[in-house]
Design a protein around this motif. Sequence first.
Motif, PDB file in Angstrom:
ATOM      1  N   ALA A   1     -96.496 -97.547  33.547  1.00 18.70           N
ATOM      2  CA  ALA A   1     -97.257 -96.319  33.287  1.00 18.70           C
ATOM      3  C   ALA A   1     -98.173 -96.465  32.083  1.00 18.70           C
ATOM      4  O   ALA A   1     -99.039 -95.608  31.848  1.00 18.70           O
ATOM      5  CB  ALA A   1     -96.309 -95.139  33.075  1.00 18.70           C
TER       6      ALA A   1
ATOM      7  N   ALA B   1     -96.212 -95.298  26.843  1.00 21.76           N
ATOM      8  CA  ALA B   1     -96.283 -94.059  27.632  1.00 21.76           C
ATOM      9  C   ALA B   1     -95.043 -93.214  27.380  1.00 21.76           C
ATOM     10  O   ALA B   1     -93.985 -93.722  26.987  1.00 21.76           O
ATOM     11  CB  ALA B   1     -96.401 -94.389  29.118  1.00 21.76           C
TER      12      ALA B   1
ATOM     13  N   GLU C   1     -92.464 -90.510  31.974  1.00 24.14           N
ATOM     14  CA  GLU C   1     -93.353 -91.092  32.973  1.00 24.14           C
ATOM     15  C   GLU C   1     -92.924 -92.496  33.391  1.00 24.14           C
ATOM     16  O   GLU C   1     -93.507 -93.077  34.305  1.00 24.14           O
ATOM     17  CB  GLU C   1     -94.785 -91.152  32.417  1.00 24.14           C
ATOM     18  N   ARG C   2     -91.916 -93.033  32.730  1.00 25.04           N
ATOM     19  CA  ARG C   2     -91.501 -94.406  32.984  1.00 25.04           C
ATOM     20  C   ARG C   2     -90.320 -94.457  33.935  1.00 25.04           C
ATOM     21  O   ARG C   2     -89.297 -93.796  33.715  1.00 25.04           O
ATOM     22  CB  ARG C   2     -91.163 -95.094  31.658  1.00 25.04           C
TER      23      ARG C   2
ATOM     24  N   GLY D   1     -98.261 -99.615  41.250  1.00 26.87           N
ATOM     25  CA  GLY D   1     -98.203 -99.018  39.931  1.00 26.87           C
ATOM     26  C   GLY D   1     -99.131 -99.697  38.947  1.00 26.87           C
ATOM     27  O   GLY D   1     -99.205 -99.322  37.786  1.00 26.87           O
TER      28      GLY D   1
END
Length: 338
Positions: free
Chosen positions: A142, A146, A150-151, A226
Amino acid sequence: MSDIKTKFINAPERITAELLEGYVLAYPEQVKLAAENVVVRANPKSMDKVAIVTLGGSGHEPALSGFVGAGMLDCSVVGDVFAAPGAQRLFQALQLMKRDAGILLVVLNHSGDVMSANMACQLADRAGIKVKQVLTHDDISAGIHADTNERRGLAGCVPLYKILGAAAEEGKSLDELVEIAGRYNKNVATLAVAMRSCTHPQNDAVITDLPAGIMEIGMGQHGEGGGGQKPLISADATASEMVDLLCRQLEPKSQDRIMLIINGVGSTTYMELNIIFRKAYQELESRGMKVAVSRIQEILTVQEQAGFQMIMAVLDEDHIDYLKNKASDAPYWVTCGK
């Protein structure tokens, strides 16, 4: 769904039940099924010690149930392929593990797992079951630094099972285990690369389209994209790029003691994994760091995906001790030694 068979399975809806049945038949001295899709230790630890529990979908074998055993997990709650097991099944497992010492639930940061865990813990609280959660979020695709929300959780959870299992066997309290896990979580990072995606075993659907000769750094646990796709580069160049990104995240210092694990995700040969590890090790040593814990192994796979996950952590002394010096009989940890 194609009529052409590509995997040795029977009825698609029976995959999870049948793989777990085969697993516990193969390792009866270490594991057993306590309920549907609930794998536990064949020889439980004493009730005065904290139980370590995790959850997640099948399709990633040996993760996660391969790490149930003395010195690691006490219980793994298994969902369908690439799917969370659901709150009720997890709550059933928490009821089975109930003890005064409490339960530590290790949850990978995926929406279904998190939702199941939160709902099950609410039910457990109403039932008087003492449980705390630890969320793993080691994937850095991410972005560097981050927000942890969000990870995603990747294979960095597996060394944590070993650390927590060993500490729990030592008699550490639930709060002490949460603290140990928190220090590890702050200093671990994982990055995945793929050069061929996987197919879902129940419908043969390809998760992500990766053309021949193309690689993607930042792949997810289920073959989701990703990161950016680019032409496949050499093993040394790939390893160097990934070490650099992981070091930018962790910001290790010279003389730090590092864990380096190369996790094969399904169809990449050990030849390739060894070559990748060699360059990653050299890169870390050249930066003044010491690789104190290392492993090359398939600990968490993504069906037949081609690629690997590189897991790095800056370790404290107690983490090193728990990883290297404490015994475990979990079927898929002892294959490479302690």
